[in-house]
Design a protein around this motif. Structure first.
Motif, PDB file in Angstrom:
ATOM      1  N   SER A 101      56.449  78.382 -19.058  1.00 55.08           N
ATOM      2  CA  SER A 101      55.053  78.173 -19.434  1.00 55.08           C
ATOM      3  C   SER A 101      54.336  77.162 -18.552  1.00 55.08           C
ATOM      4  O   SER A 101      53.116  77.011 -18.654  1.00 55.08           O
ATOM      5  N   ASP A 102      55.072  76.437 -17.681  1.00 54.88           N
ATOM      6  CA  ASP A 102      54.402  75.578 -16.705  1.00 54.88           C
ATOM      7  C   ASP A 102      53.686  76.401 -15.636  1.00 54.88           C
ATOM      8  O   ASP A 102      52.759  75.904 -14.989  1.00 54.88           O
ATOM      9  N   LEU A 103      54.126  77.633 -15.436  1.00 50.49           N
ATOM     10  CA  LEU A 103      53.450  78.528 -14.498  1.00 50.49           C
ATOM     11  C   LEU A 103      52.264  79.194 -15.187  1.00 50.49           C
ATOM     12  O   LEU A 103      52.295  79.443 -16.394  1.00 50.49           O
ATOM     13  N   PRO A 104      51.211  79.535 -14.454  1.00 46.42           N
ATOM     14  CA  PRO A 104      50.088  80.272 -15.053  1.00 46.42           C
ATOM     15  C   PRO A 104      50.555  81.628 -15.572  1.00 46.42           C
ATOM     16  O   PRO A 104      51.446  82.262 -14.975  1.00 46.42           O
ATOM     17  N   PRO A 105      49.969  82.109 -16.665  1.00 49.23           N
ATOM     18  CA  PRO A 105      50.482  83.342 -17.300  1.00 49.23           C
ATOM     19  C   PRO A 105      50.389  84.576 -16.422  1.00 49.23           C
ATOM     20  O   PRO A 105      51.289  85.416 -16.432  1.00 49.23           O
ATOM     21  N   LEU A 106      49.306  84.716 -15.646  1.00 46.91           N
ATOM     22  CA  LEU A 106      49.192  85.897 -14.791  1.00 46.91           C
ATOM     23  C   LEU A 106      50.230  85.869 -13.677  1.00 46.91           C
ATOM     24  O   LEU A 106      50.706  86.922 -13.233  1.00 46.91           O
ATOM     25  N   THR A 107      50.589  84.672 -13.231  1.00 47.35           N
ATOM     26  CA  THR A 107      51.637  84.555 -12.217  1.00 47.35           C
ATOM     27  C   THR A 107      52.968  85.034 -12.767  1.00 47.35           C
ATOM     28  O   THR A 107      53.725  85.745 -12.083  1.00 47.35           O
ATOM     29  N   ALA A 136      50.079  83.946 -24.501  1.00 47.58           N
ATOM     30  CA  ALA A 136      50.272  83.372 -25.837  1.00 47.58           C
ATOM     31  C   ALA A 136      51.286  82.236 -25.813  1.00 47.58           C
ATOM     32  O   ALA A 136      51.129  81.219 -26.513  1.00 47.58           O
ATOM     33  N   LEU A 137      52.332  82.388 -25.012  1.00 46.06           N
ATOM     34  CA  LEU A 137      53.382  81.366 -24.953  1.00 46.06           C
ATOM     35  C   LEU A 137      52.904  80.065 -24.325  1.00 46.06           C
ATOM     36  O   LEU A 137      53.592  79.045 -24.432  1.00 46.06           O
ATOM     37  N   GLN A 138      51.727  80.074 -23.694  1.00 45.80           N
ATOM     38  CA  GLN A 138      51.148  78.838 -23.185  1.00 45.80           C
ATOM     39  C   GLN A 138      50.670  77.945 -24.332  1.00 45.80           C
ATOM     40  O   GLN A 138      50.530  76.733 -24.167  1.00 45.80           O
ATOM     41  N   SER A 190      42.319  76.292 -38.554  1.00 44.52           N
ATOM     42  CA  SER A 190      41.878  76.746 -37.237  1.00 44.52           C
ATOM     43  C   SER A 190      43.052  77.441 -36.568  1.00 44.52           C
ATOM     44  O   SER A 190      44.131  76.872 -36.432  1.00 44.52           O
ATOM     45  N   TRP A 191      42.824  78.677 -36.149  1.00 45.92           N
ATOM     46  CA  TRP A 191      43.907  79.472 -35.573  1.00 45.92           C
ATOM     47  C   TRP A 191      44.255  78.982 -34.181  1.00 45.92           C
ATOM     48  O   TRP A 191      43.393  78.579 -33.400  1.00 45.92           O
ATOM     49  N   ASN A 192      45.544  79.033 -33.869  1.00 48.37           N
ATOM     50  CA  ASN A 192      46.015  78.748 -32.528  1.00 48.37           C
ATOM     51  C   ASN A 192      45.660  79.935 -31.637  1.00 48.37           C
ATOM     52  O   ASN A 192      45.904  81.091 -31.998  1.00 48.37           O
ATOM     53  N   ILE A 193      45.078  79.676 -30.482  1.00 46.34           N
ATOM     54  CA  ILE A 193      44.654  80.762 -29.604  1.00 46.34           C
ATOM     55  C   ILE A 193      45.841  81.609 -29.154  1.00 46.34           C
ATOM     56  O   ILE A 193      45.727  82.816 -28.929  1.00 46.34           O
ATOM     57  N   GLY A 194      47.024  80.986 -29.076  1.00 47.87           N
ATOM     58  CA  GLY A 194      48.210  81.748 -28.694  1.00 47.87           C
ATOM     59  C   GLY A 194      48.574  82.788 -29.729  1.00 47.87           C
ATOM     60  O   GLY A 194      48.966  83.915 -29.392  1.00 47.87           O
ATOM     61  N   ASP A 195      48.442  82.440 -31.021  1.00 44.96           N
ATOM     62  CA  ASP A 195      48.710  83.407 -32.081  1.00 44.96           C
ATOM     63  C   ASP A 195      47.717  84.566 -32.029  1.00 44.96           C
ATOM     64  O   ASP A 195      48.079  85.723 -32.254  1.00 44.96           O
ATOM     65  N   ALA A 196      46.445  84.240 -31.734  1.00 44.63           N
ATOM     66  CA  ALA A 196      45.432  85.295 -31.634  1.00 44.63           C
ATOM     67  C   ALA A 196      45.724  86.229 -30.457  1.00 44.63           C
ATOM     68  O   ALA A 196      45.596  87.453 -30.571  1.00 44.63           O
ATOM     69  N   LEU A 197      46.135  85.665 -29.325  1.00 47.19           N
ATOM     70  CA  LEU A 197      46.460  86.495 -28.159  1.00 47.19           C
ATOM     71  C   LEU A 197      47.632  87.412 -28.472  1.00 47.19           C
ATOM     72  O   LEU A 197      47.636  88.592 -28.080  1.00 47.19           O
ATOM     73  N   MET A 198      48.632  86.887 -29.173  1.00 47.87           N
ATOM     74  CA  MET A 198      49.792  87.707 -29.501  1.00 47.87           C
ATOM     75  C   MET A 198      49.425  88.788 -30.508  1.00 47.87           C
ATOM     76  O   MET A 198      49.976  89.898 -30.474  1.00 47.87           O
TER      77      MET A 198
END
Length: 306
Positions: free
Chosen positions: A25-31, A84-86, A147-155
């Motif tokens: 997760s230290d790397l950008p997600p698209l990478t 999401a894992l970010q 408040s929802w975690n954005i990672g949960d919403a992405l998943m």
């Protein structure tokens, strides 16, 4: 027994996909997503090139469903997982991923007008409640206040993507050769993600990748993307798709255990209860589908005999 062992390996590799994605997760997600897809394409190239070339006219003729499967399943789903894992834990991602079969049944009822049995409705409700239980840590009554975690919403979006992909696979994948189709979809995913990852590097810069991170990308590209797929296909040939798919419900169990051991993530009793509810709900859903399929087969056999 051999098929069961193969399926347990598949579950381990899929759980490792989530855990490795969290560790990277230290790397950008698209990478991460692009690195995985690029490695998988190189591995699949010698396996599926011949069948893909022989059937190239099929890919041109049916390009729309091919593109739909590519965007939702191969490119989009994995990108959403690593994004999401970010923001959220590997445990939450694994439990939300386990609700995919129930979401697929629900979308099939809505879009394809497939009839659902009462036990399937119960399974869907139990599975979704279990997923929400994990995400909210047991605070379902305060769901509107949190408040929802954005990672949960992405998943959550990712689960819909995979459900759409699963319906498209059921309807269209038989039009193409198996290995050739996976190779072509992986190649198209590389082309889809390439401009996005270039844009990501333009904004955040090209990330330095250490030796351990290269190993993680190689794992993602080889084991979940290629080996697990081949093992799963072999197990399906022995057991059938319905019985084999039930094993995927064990992914959150393996992921929670791995997150606890490898990533030092705390696993609460609420998360364990939510995971059990998801697995039980998906089991009810798939079990009811299997029973319906068996009844239909008996009816067809009886009609033929008469």
């Amino acid at each position: 027994m051999r098929a069961y062992l193969l399926l347990m390996l598949v579950v381990v590799f899929y759980a490792g996909n989530i855990l490795t994605g969290k560790a990277l997760s230290d790397l950008p997600p698209l990478t991460i997503a692009f690195g995985r897809i690029a490695v998988a394409f190189l591995v699949l190239l010698p396996i599926g090139y011949r069948s893909a070339w022989r059937s190239r006219h099929l890919f041109v003729r049916h390009w729309k469903p091919l593109l739909l499967m590519t965007v939702t399943g191969i490119a989009g789903f994995n990108t959403l997982i690593y994004s999401a894992l970010q923001f959220t834990s590997a445990t939450n991602v694994s439990v939300l991923e386990a609700s995919i079969p129930a979401v697929t049944v629900l979308l099939s009822f809505w879009l394809l007008r497939e009839r659902l049995r009462p036990l399937q409705w119960l399974g869907i409700l139990l599975s979704l409640c279990g997923a929400l239980w994990v995400v909210t840590n047991g605070q379902l009554l305060r769901l509107a206040e949190m408040s929802w975690n954005i990672g949960d919403a992405l998943m959550a979006v990712g689960t819909v993507f995979w459900a759409v992909y699963s319906m498209a696979v059921k309807r269209y994948l038989h039009l193409f050769p198996a290995h050739g189709a996976v190779l072509v979809m992986t190649g198209l995913s590389v082309l889809c993600l390439l401009p996005l990852v270039i844009g990501e590097w333009t904004i955040v810069g090209i990330p330095p990748i250490s030796g351990g991170q290269w190993s993680g990308l190689l794992y993602l590209g080889i084991f979940p993307s290629v080996i697990a797929l081949l093992l799963y296909n072999r197990a399906v040939a022995t057991l059938g798709a319905s019985q084999a798919s039930v094993f995927l419900n064990f992914v959150p169990v393996f992921t929670m255990f791995g997150a606890y051991v490898l990533l030092d993530e705390a696993v609460s009793l609420m998360q364990v209860l939510g995971a059990m509810a998801v697995i039980l709900g998906v089991f009810f859903t798939t079990r009811s589908s299997q029973a319906s399929a068996r009844n239909k087969e008996r009816f067809v056999v009886a009609a033929d005999e008469t």
